[in-house]
Design a protein around this motif. Structure first.
Motif, PDB file in Angstrom:
ATOM      1  N   THR A  78       0.839  -1.204   0.000  1.00 23.62           N
ATOM      2  CA  THR A  78       0.000   0.000   0.000  1.00 23.62           C
ATOM      3  C   THR A  78       0.874   1.254   0.000  1.00 23.62           C
ATOM      4  O   THR A  78       0.614   2.202  -0.745  1.00 23.62           O
ATOM      5  CB  THR A  78      -0.937  -0.006   1.222  1.00 23.62           C
ATOM      6  OG1 THR A  78      -1.756  -1.174   1.161  1.00 23.62           O
ATOM      7  CG2 THR A  78      -1.818   1.221   1.257  1.00 23.62           C
ATOM      8  N   ALA A  79       1.926   1.259   0.820  1.00 20.44           N
ATOM      9  CA  ALA A  79       2.828   2.416   0.867  1.00 20.44           C
ATOM     10  C   ALA A  79       3.542   2.589  -0.468  1.00 20.44           C
ATOM     11  O   ALA A  79       3.673   3.711  -0.971  1.00 20.44           O
ATOM     12  CB  ALA A  79       3.843   2.239   1.995  1.00 20.44           C
ATOM     13  N   LEU A  80       3.995   1.491  -1.067  1.00 20.29           N
ATOM     14  CA  LEU A  80       4.682   1.574  -2.356  1.00 20.29           C
ATOM     15  C   LEU A  80       3.743   2.048  -3.458  1.00 20.29           C
ATOM     16  O   LEU A  80       4.162   2.789  -4.351  1.00 20.29           O
ATOM     17  CB  LEU A  80       5.288   0.219  -2.727  1.00 20.29           C
ATOM     18  CG  LEU A  80       6.513  -0.197  -1.924  1.00 20.29           C
ATOM     19  CD1 LEU A  80       6.926  -1.619  -2.286  1.00 20.29           C
ATOM     20  CD2 LEU A  80       7.657   0.767  -2.150  1.00 20.29           C
ATOM     21  N   SER A  81       2.487   1.636  -3.401  1.00 19.18           N
ATOM     22  CA  SER A  81       1.519   2.096  -4.402  1.00 19.18           C
ATOM     23  C   SER A  81       1.370   3.608  -4.331  1.00 19.18           C
ATOM     24  O   SER A  81       1.288   4.279  -5.357  1.00 19.18           O
ATOM     25  CB  SER A  81       0.160   1.428  -4.184  1.00 19.18           C
ATOM     26  OG  SER A  81       0.246   0.049  -4.397  1.00 19.18           O
ATOM     27  N   LEU A 113       5.095  14.069 -15.525  1.00 19.95           N
ATOM     28  CA  LEU A 113       3.991  14.167 -14.566  1.00 19.95           C
ATOM     29  C   LEU A 113       3.870  12.909 -13.709  1.00 19.95           C
ATOM     30  O   LEU A 113       4.321  11.835 -14.092  1.00 19.95           O
ATOM     31  CB  LEU A 113       2.676  14.382 -15.317  1.00 19.95           C
ATOM     32  CG  LEU A 113       2.623  15.537 -16.325  1.00 19.95           C
ATOM     33  CD1 LEU A 113       1.319  15.511 -17.086  1.00 19.95           C
ATOM     34  CD2 LEU A 113       2.816  16.859 -15.606  1.00 19.95           C
ATOM     35  N   ASP A 114       3.178  13.065 -12.557  1.00 20.08           N
ATOM     36  CA  ASP A 114       2.825  11.904 -11.746  1.00 20.08           C
ATOM     37  C   ASP A 114       1.382  11.510 -12.058  1.00 20.08           C
ATOM     38  O   ASP A 114       0.762  12.048 -12.980  1.00 20.08           O
ATOM     39  CB  ASP A 114       3.033  12.192 -10.254  1.00 20.08           C
ATOM     40  CG  ASP A 114       2.108  13.265  -9.697  1.00 20.08           C
ATOM     41  OD1 ASP A 114       1.214  13.745 -10.422  1.00 20.08           O
ATOM     42  OD2 ASP A 114       2.285  13.633  -8.527  1.00 20.08           O
ATOM     43  N   ASP A 115       0.831  10.564 -11.317  1.00 23.24           N
ATOM     44  CA  ASP A 115      -0.522  10.077 -11.592  1.00 23.24           C
ATOM     45  C   ASP A 115      -1.599  11.144 -11.407  1.00 23.24           C
ATOM     46  O   ASP A 115      -2.664  11.067 -12.009  1.00 23.24           O
ATOM     47  CB  ASP A 115      -0.853   8.873 -10.702  1.00 23.24           C
ATOM     48  CG  ASP A 115      -0.121   7.606 -11.122  1.00 23.24           C
ATOM     49  OD1 ASP A 115       0.557   7.635 -12.166  1.00 23.24           O
ATOM     50  OD2 ASP A 115      -0.241   6.592 -10.417  1.00 23.24           O
ATOM     51  N   ALA A 116      -1.345  12.153 -10.569  1.00 22.19           N
ATOM     52  CA  ALA A 116      -2.324  13.220 -10.334  1.00 22.19           C
ATOM     53  C   ALA A 116      -2.210  14.336 -11.364  1.00 22.19           C
ATOM     54  O   ALA A 116      -2.974  15.295 -11.327  1.00 22.19           O
ATOM     55  CB  ALA A 116      -2.141  13.794  -8.925  1.00 22.19           C
TER      56      ALA A 116
END
Length: 183
Positions: A78-81, A113-116
């Motif tokens: 979860t942290a890595l995601s 860019l990142d996912d956001a």
């Protein structure tokens, strides 16, 4: 009351059949009991006859340890995601001619860019005597500074990999997408 010899013989024959069946069932039961006793002795063999109990206790402890390891691995995943979602991994590069009298598409705009949709767009404008480089911040796929059409196109292409993910035959999100713009 007198019974005939035939009746007595039939009763005796029936009693004999019941006795034989009882003997057969007794032998089968004895063999099964002996087999079960051997299995029981093997299961409880060892010091104090508690080998099975200690083995089961050891397996219960190991299972509890494995469950704790799985829970820890799920927390790390979860942290890595979250870390991956915040990493700058969506890249698109748009190449173009900034000036009409020069060829070779040496100018470019690159969106990272990142996912956001947060990150930056870098542009390099290549001229005859100099090359100028610009960097602009991007938040949610847009910038508070004016963007050129090529910068907007680079951001659009990078965001496309965020929403669609890697498609079959397309480069993974970590590889830049190269686009030649005619301008």
């Amino acid at each position: 009351m007198s019974l005939s010899t035939t009746t007595v013989a039939l009763i005796a024959l029936g009693a004999l059949a019941v006795a034989v069946l009882g003997g057969v069932f007794s032998v089968i039961g004895h063999l099964r009991l002996r087999r079960m006793r051997r299995a029981y002795e093997r299961a409880f063999a060892g010091t104090d006859g508690d080998a099975l109990v200690s083995t089961v206790a050891r397996y219960v402890e190991e299972t509890a340890g494995l469950r704790a390891d799985i829970a820890a691995a799920q927390r790390r995943l979860t942290a890595l995601s979250g870390d991956v979602a915040r990493s700058l991994r969506h890249v698109a590069v748009v190449r173009y001619d900034a000036f009409g009298d020069m060829g070779g598409r040496l100018s470019f705009s690159a969106a990272i860019l990142d996912d956001a949709g947060d990150g930056l767009v870098i542009s390099a404008i290549h001229g005859r005597t100099e090359t100028r480089t610009y960097a602009k911040g991007v938040r949610g796929g847009s910038s508070d500074q004016p963007l050129s059409p090529e910068e907007e196109q680079a951001i659009r292409f990078a965001l496309r990999s965020v929403s669609a993910g890697p498609a079959a035959g397309s480069p993974p999100a970590s590889e830049p997408r190269m686009v030649d713009a005619h301008g």
